[in-house]
Enzyme design. Structure first.
Site, short mmCIF file in Angstrom:
data_model
loop_
_atom_site.label_atom_id
_atom_site.label_comp_id
_atom_site.label_asym_id
_atom_site.label_seq_id
_atom_site.Cartn_x
_atom_site.Cartn_y
_atom_site.Cartn_z
N THR A 7 151.67 -61.69 -44.41
CA THR A 7 151.37 -62.72 -45.41
C THR A 7 152.34 -63.89 -45.37
O THR A 7 151.92 -65.05 -45.30
CB THR A 7 151.41 -62.11 -46.83
OG1 THR A 7 150.60 -60.95 -46.86
CG2 THR A 7 150.93 -63.11 -47.86
N LYS A 58 146.34 -67.12 -51.83
CA LYS A 58 146.56 -65.84 -51.16
C LYS A 58 145.93 -64.70 -51.96
O LYS A 58 145.75 -64.80 -53.17
CB LYS A 58 148.05 -65.54 -51.03
CG LYS A 58 148.79 -66.35 -50.02
CD LYS A 58 150.22 -65.86 -49.91
CE LYS A 58 150.98 -65.99 -51.23
NZ LYS A 58 152.41 -65.63 -51.11
N SER A 59 145.65 -63.61 -51.25
CA SER A 59 145.22 -62.39 -51.92
C SER A 59 145.35 -61.22 -50.97
O SER A 59 145.28 -61.39 -49.75
CB SER A 59 143.77 -62.51 -52.40
OG SER A 59 143.36 -61.29 -53.00
N HIS A 60 145.55 -60.04 -51.54
CA HIS A 60 145.51 -58.80 -50.76
C HIS A 60 144.31 -57.94 -51.16
O HIS A 60 144.20 -56.80 -50.74
CB HIS A 60 146.79 -57.99 -50.99
CG HIS A 60 148.04 -58.65 -50.48
ND1 HIS A 60 148.27 -58.86 -49.13
CD2 HIS A 60 149.10 -59.16 -51.12
CE1 HIS A 60 149.44 -59.46 -48.99
NE2 HIS A 60 149.96 -59.67 -50.17
N ARG A 82 147.09 -56.37 -38.86
CA ARG A 82 148.21 -56.00 -37.99
C ARG A 82 148.05 -54.55 -37.56
O ARG A 82 147.51 -53.73 -38.33
CB ARG A 82 149.52 -56.18 -38.75
CG ARG A 82 150.78 -55.94 -37.91
CD ARG A 82 152.03 -56.22 -38.74
NE ARG A 82 153.24 -56.14 -37.93
CZ ARG A 82 154.47 -56.34 -38.41
NH1 ARG A 82 154.63 -56.64 -39.69
NH2 ARG A 82 155.53 -56.26 -37.61
#
Length: 233
Positions: A7, A58-60, A82
């Protein structure tokens, strides 16, 4: 822009490319203020709504929990995956470094929790496969963390096209060089625990038995998916 892994690094690269910014400028700013996290209470949705377009957010969150504008193709999504062995090591070190988390368990315990989908944001295996199912959508750019180290120039060209920004050849070469410098700084072993940003990090901490168990779980949970990763560079 929505990412699961890498990130901090990707947000700076995306900011550089989208804004045509100078790396020195990023060093003087709080980049997290430029890219607020969608699901965090601070700065909050009201502040995010007030940002002027084009917004970088952003976000997860898993794909299914993202706003409908993204599902409908009205907003662009940049997703970075990843290889999970490096990811779990980096994630472990991240948990240990934050006072708010203060994880004091062993890596073996942490890795076991990862394989059993017992960490924050749920199952990595489901998360990455859910986004991979949409990697051909016109509003989705699916990137791999390892490609940023293997062929950064191609990744920058992908970002330029996807973001709709314009660079001539000289500007593009300069941007690639700026991003190279940024990656070198972010992956410096002195700046991160045992070089948290490098590829192949897992080889320094996985035991033979852990690796065999991880490979078995990976095959069970990812066996039907055609997404592949580089575990070595």
């Amino acid at each position: 822009c929505l990412v699961y892994a890498g990130t901090g690094l990707l947000q700076e690269v995306v900011y550089l490319v989208s804004q045509g910014a100078d790396p020195d400028e990023i060093g003087l700013m709080n980049i997290d203020e430029q890219l607020p996290v969608l699901e965090y209470p601070q700065p909050g949705l009201d502040i995010i709504k007030e940002l002027t377009s084009p917004r970088l957010i952003k976000s997860h969150l898993p794909y299914r929990f993202l706003p409908s504008d993204l599902h409908n193709g009205n907003s662009k999504v940049i997703y970075m995956a990843r290889n999970p062995k490096d990811l779990v090591v980096s994630y472990y070190q991240f948990h240990r470094s934050l006072r708010t988390m203060s994880y004091r368990g062993t890596f073996q315990e942490f890795c076991r929790r990862f394989m059993n989908d017992k960490l924050g944001y749920g199952s990595w295996f489901e998360h990455v496969q859910e986004f991979w199912e949409h990697h051909m959508d016109t509003n989705v750019l699916f990137l791999k963390y390892e490609d940023m180290h293997k062929d950064l120039a191609t990744m920058i060209e992908q970002l330029v096209r996807f973001l709709g920004v314009s660079y001539d050849k000289a500007q593009l070469e300069s941007m690639v060089e700026h991003c190279h410098q940024l990656i070198d700084q972010c992956c410096n072993a002195e700046a991160l625990p045992v070089g948290r940003g490098r590829v192949g990090l897992w080889k320094d901490i996985f035991t033979v038995s852990m690796n065999e168990k991880f490979d078995l779980v990976y095959k069970q949970k990812m066996g039907k998916c055609d997404l592949t990763f580089d575990f070595y560079l």
